[in-house]
Design an enzyme around this catalytic site. Sequence first.
Site, mmCIF file in Angstrom:
data_model
loop_
_atom_site.group_PDB
_atom_site.id
_atom_site.type_symbol
_atom_site.label_atom_id
_atom_site.label_comp_id
_atom_site.label_asym_id
_atom_site.label_seq_id
_atom_site.Cartn_x
_atom_site.Cartn_y
_atom_site.Cartn_z
ATOM 1 N N HIS A 3 -23.696 7.719 35.120
ATOM 2 C CA HIS A 3 -22.640 7.138 34.286
ATOM 3 C C HIS A 3 -23.103 6.816 32.868
ATOM 4 C CE1 HIS A 3 -18.962 5.076 33.409
ATOM 5 N NE2 HIS A 3 -19.512 3.906 33.327
ATOM 6 N N SER A 60 -18.662 4.668 28.617
ATOM 7 C CA SER A 60 -17.824 4.028 29.628
ATOM 8 C C SER A 60 -16.598 3.375 28.983
ATOM 9 C CB SER A 60 -18.659 3.023 30.421
ATOM 10 O OG SER A 60 -18.016 2.730 31.610
ATOM 11 N N ASP A 76 -22.017 11.437 37.732
ATOM 12 C CA ASP A 76 -21.301 10.164 37.702
ATOM 13 C C ASP A 76 -19.958 10.330 38.389
ATOM 14 O OD1 ASP A 76 -19.447 8.404 35.133
ATOM 15 O OD2 ASP A 76 -20.166 7.691 37.088
HETATM 16 C C1 LIG Z 1 -11.113 -1.669 33.050
HETATM 17 O O1 LIG Z 1 -11.099 -0.924 34.254
HETATM 18 C C2 LIG Z 1 -12.263 -0.305 34.552
HETATM 19 C C3 LIG Z 1 -13.317 -0.332 33.672
HETATM 20 C C4 LIG Z 1 -14.472 0.332 34.033
HETATM 21 C C5 LIG Z 1 -15.565 0.249 33.064
HETATM 22 C C6 LIG Z 1 -16.813 0.546 33.366
HETATM 23 C C7 LIG Z 1 -17.868 0.326 32.384
HETATM 24 O O2 LIG Z 1 -17.654 0.084 31.204
HETATM 25 O O3 LIG Z 1 -19.105 0.441 32.948
HETATM 26 C C8 LIG Z 1 -20.175 -0.254 32.364
HETATM 27 O O4 LIG Z 1 -20.707 0.560 31.305
HETATM 28 C C9 LIG Z 1 -21.877 -0.023 30.726
HETATM 29 C C10 LIG Z 1 -22.345 0.897 29.612
HETATM 30 O O5 LIG Z 1 -21.403 0.933 28.579
HETATM 31 C C11 LIG Z 1 -22.966 -0.169 31.771
HETATM 32 O O6 LIG Z 1 -24.106 -0.797 31.188
HETATM 33 C C12 LIG Z 1 -22.463 -1.030 32.928
HETATM 34 O O7 LIG Z 1 -23.425 -1.047 33.963
HETATM 35 C C13 LIG Z 1 -21.182 -0.420 33.478
HETATM 36 O O8 LIG Z 1 -20.617 -1.295 34.450
HETATM 37 C C14 LIG Z 1 -14.615 1.011 35.243
HETATM 38 C C15 LIG Z 1 -13.536 1.016 36.114
HETATM 39 O O9 LIG Z 1 -13.574 1.638 37.343
HETATM 40 C C16 LIG Z 1 -14.826 2.212 37.686
HETATM 41 C C17 LIG Z 1 -12.366 0.357 35.767
HETATM 42 O O10 LIG Z 1 -11.301 0.332 36.633
#
Ligand SMILES: COc1cc(/C=C/C(=O)O[C@@H]2O[C@H](CO)[C@@H](O)[C@H](O)[C@H]2O)cc(OC)c1O
Length: 501
Positions: A450, A187, A397
């Site tokens: 995801h 992510s 995802d």
């Molecule tokens: C900075 O802008 C954004 C960032 C994200 C990041 C998502 C993220 O890291 O998810 C987390 O991942 C980790 C794993 O790395 C999970 O454990 C978490 O549940 C999960 O939330 C997503 C976005 O839109 C969907 C954005 O606009």
Amino acid sequence: MLTANYPHPSIMRVFLFFLCIFRWFLLASAAFKVTHLPGFLPQGALPFHLETGYIEVDEVYGVELFYYFIESERNPSEDPLLLWLTGGPGCSGFCGLVLEIGPLKFISERYNGSLPNLVYHTYSWTKVSNIIFLDSPVGAGFSFSNHPQSYESGDKSWSKHVIIFLRKWLIDHQQFLSNPLYIAGDSYAGKVVPLVVHNVLNENDKEEQPKFNIQGYMIGNPMTGELIDFNARVPFAFGMGIISDELYQRIDENCKGEDYENPKSSPCASLLQIFENFKSELCEQHILEPKCSLDAPKPKYIVGTRRSMKVQESNTVLFGPPIPELKCRTYAYYLMYIWANSNIVQEALNVKKETIKEWRRCSDVLNYTKDISSNLKYQVNITTSGYRALVYSGDHDMALPFVGTKEWVKSLNFSITDRWRSWHVDGQVAGYTESYSNNLTFATVKGAGHTAPEYKAKECLAMFRRYTESYSNNLTFATVKGAGHTAPESKAKQCLAMFRS
Ligand SMILES: COc1cc(/C=C/C(=O)O[C@@H]2O[C@H](CO)[C@@H](O)[C@H](O)[C@H]2O)cc(OC)c1O
């Protein structure tokens, strides 16, 4: 002149110097072996080697990063050393440990006031790898700064802190210096991982010791910073039958060049709002799972006692989202919150008292600047320098869909060395994969969301093993189908492709 038998000043200076070094070592890095964890079942010692600790990465602001380290259950001295970063930014490394690739997972049963229970997780990547789960950037998990107003962070400072952490950790754990080192994360961390590897390579170019035995990186459903990260949600939704052909076509016609997260033209914005209405009905992280409250609520108070927890147990809490339903995968997030905020757990983990007010699975204390617009140039630099990359995507995802990942991978214009094919576990298709020159491999994980290992743990462990073991000691065996004693003589094209990969 007052004479007394004070030690000679130079002796005092030497003594004070070593006293400072000793104090630095004690305070700046502290590592503890953890043999028991409250709530672990069956009761007794953990069936793996766990260490927790802090390493100071910024003396001025007193920034200390907390980590969990788990030794490989196979061959700690030779197995890979993986540094795992969790996204958010601001989510704790503990997410990677108990939700994805670590040897623990929560028993998802209704919270009854006593400490939630954990059990051993069979498909842990620590079966075959040493793993550091890092609470980063500062403010994530149990990591802290002595000047909380300075929870300033960003892509660049996060990666710099990671390098300082890694160097100090390896100095404290010299026995892992020669292990093959990989940096991994998913992510949002998928955006920063290549930057960390880029910095590691820069460090290795300096004279500084120790050198990092870096082999490459792994990123899952990664962000890159490119528009395609989120714009790909529309073609993904179209492919999954979530939006109509007409809406898909009209968005394509009216939103060319737009950032779908922040559309400029009003026709585009109106169409994307219709898309957003369809998307908001689903669980973005896995479109086939029930839509649930994503994160743990903040109950009014938690009183950690030596015996049990007392949490305001009601369907609605004073503030924050409702408690997830038991059927939801995110119920585990609620259990994590209860467990990690217990004082008996924090004692067992050697968490420094009074350093954070509250543990959050994904912290909201960060003041984060996304100061890297795209990580693609780092990925090209790393892979064309001979280091390896595995880019994988849970194919259900919709937050960071595989459609976008596949597109930016193609945009690197690396030649294909192993055409799109299925990969298998237990005789079943586990996903699809394509490999490219410069040691880059893309893979989907069929049916995963995801955070792929959270949904398909067995398949992801197989994927990880094949990726890290296919190159251990840099020995690869291959047959050339249909070729004779001098293979290139009869299968020239195939042998050239083999040579190039
Ligand atoms: C900075 O802008 C954004 C960032 C994200 C990041 C998502 C993220 O890291 O998810 C987390 O991942 C980790 C794993 O790395 C999970 O454990 C978490 O549940 C999960 O939330 C997503 C976005 O839109 C969907 C954005 O606009």
